[in-house]
Design a protein around this motif. Structure first.
Motif, short mmCIF file in Angstrom:
data_model
loop_
_atom_site.label_atom_id
_atom_site.label_comp_id
_atom_site.label_asym_id
_atom_site.label_seq_id
_atom_site.Cartn_x
_atom_site.Cartn_y
_atom_site.Cartn_z
N ARG A 1 0.82 -1.21 0.00
CA ARG A 1 0.00 0.00 0.00
C ARG A 1 0.85 1.26 0.00
O ARG A 1 0.57 2.21 -0.70
CB ARG A 1 -0.86 0.04 1.25
N ALA B 1 -6.24 -6.01 -5.57
CA ALA B 1 -6.14 -6.11 -4.11
C ALA B 1 -5.74 -7.53 -3.72
O ALA B 1 -6.25 -8.50 -4.26
CB ALA B 1 -7.48 -5.76 -3.48
N ASP C 1 -5.26 -8.20 -0.13
CA ASP C 1 -5.85 -8.39 1.18
C ASP C 1 -6.63 -7.14 1.57
O ASP C 1 -6.59 -6.14 0.86
CB ASP C 1 -4.80 -8.74 2.24
N TYR C 2 -7.32 -7.22 2.67
CA TYR C 2 -8.15 -6.12 3.14
C TYR C 2 -7.91 -5.92 4.63
O TYR C 2 -7.49 -6.84 5.33
CB TYR C 2 -9.64 -6.44 2.95
N ASP C 3 -8.20 -4.75 5.12
CA ASP C 3 -8.27 -4.50 6.55
C ASP C 3 -9.74 -4.55 6.93
O ASP C 3 -10.57 -3.96 6.25
CB ASP C 3 -7.73 -3.11 6.90
N PHE C 4 -10.05 -5.26 7.99
CA PHE C 4 -11.43 -5.37 8.45
C PHE C 4 -11.51 -4.88 9.88
O PHE C 4 -10.74 -5.31 10.75
CB PHE C 4 -11.91 -6.83 8.38
#
Length: 136
Positions: free
Chosen positions: A72, A122, A124-127
């Motif tokens: 990122r 993308a 991965d993601y932040d949750f």
């Protein structure tokens, strides 16, 4: 003159150490390489020539290098410095049985590093859970 990334940079697909010159500046060019430091920066090297700064992001992989993993922070930096970033990709790296890189292996290419000009996917993601969903 060569701009090199960390002597023990990591292969983006296997996390094994690699070492290879990253970017050869044309002979006779008046360039000052200020940093080769990877850790803590969203780039791997900085070159200044005639008052212009060029930021290098270097990637190494055992694959064909059609896609490389970027963070990122690397994407954000490149977006904030459009036209001043390059992406060096060393692909087809081969490791010898002793774990060292075969110095004859690899294909090096330099690209304009503009994340929105290629295919950015993308990984991965932040949750952040909603407080209402808390069970205890």
């Amino acid at each position: 003159m060569f701009v090199t990334w960390s002597n023990r940079a990591r292969d983006s697909t296997s996390a094994r150490p690699i070492s290879k010159p990253a970017y050869e500046l044309p002979a006779g060019e008046d360039a000052a390489i200020r940093r080769y430091v990877r850790f803590g920066n969203p780039y791997d090297a900085v070159a200044t020539r005639n008052g212009r700064t060029l930021w290098l992001e270097a990637k190494g992989t055992e694959t064909k290098g059609a896609a490389v993993i970027v963070s990122r922070r690397e994407v954000q930096w490149a977006r904030e410095h459009v036209g001043d970033c390059v992406l060096g990709v060393l692909s087809d790296v081969v490791f010898r049985p002793d774990g060292e890189v075969d110095p004859e292996s690899g294909m090096f290419r330099v690209f304009t590093w503009y994340p929105d000009g290629g295919a950015l996917s993308a990984r991965d993601y932040d949750f952040t859970p909603a407080e209402d969903d808390r069970q205890n």
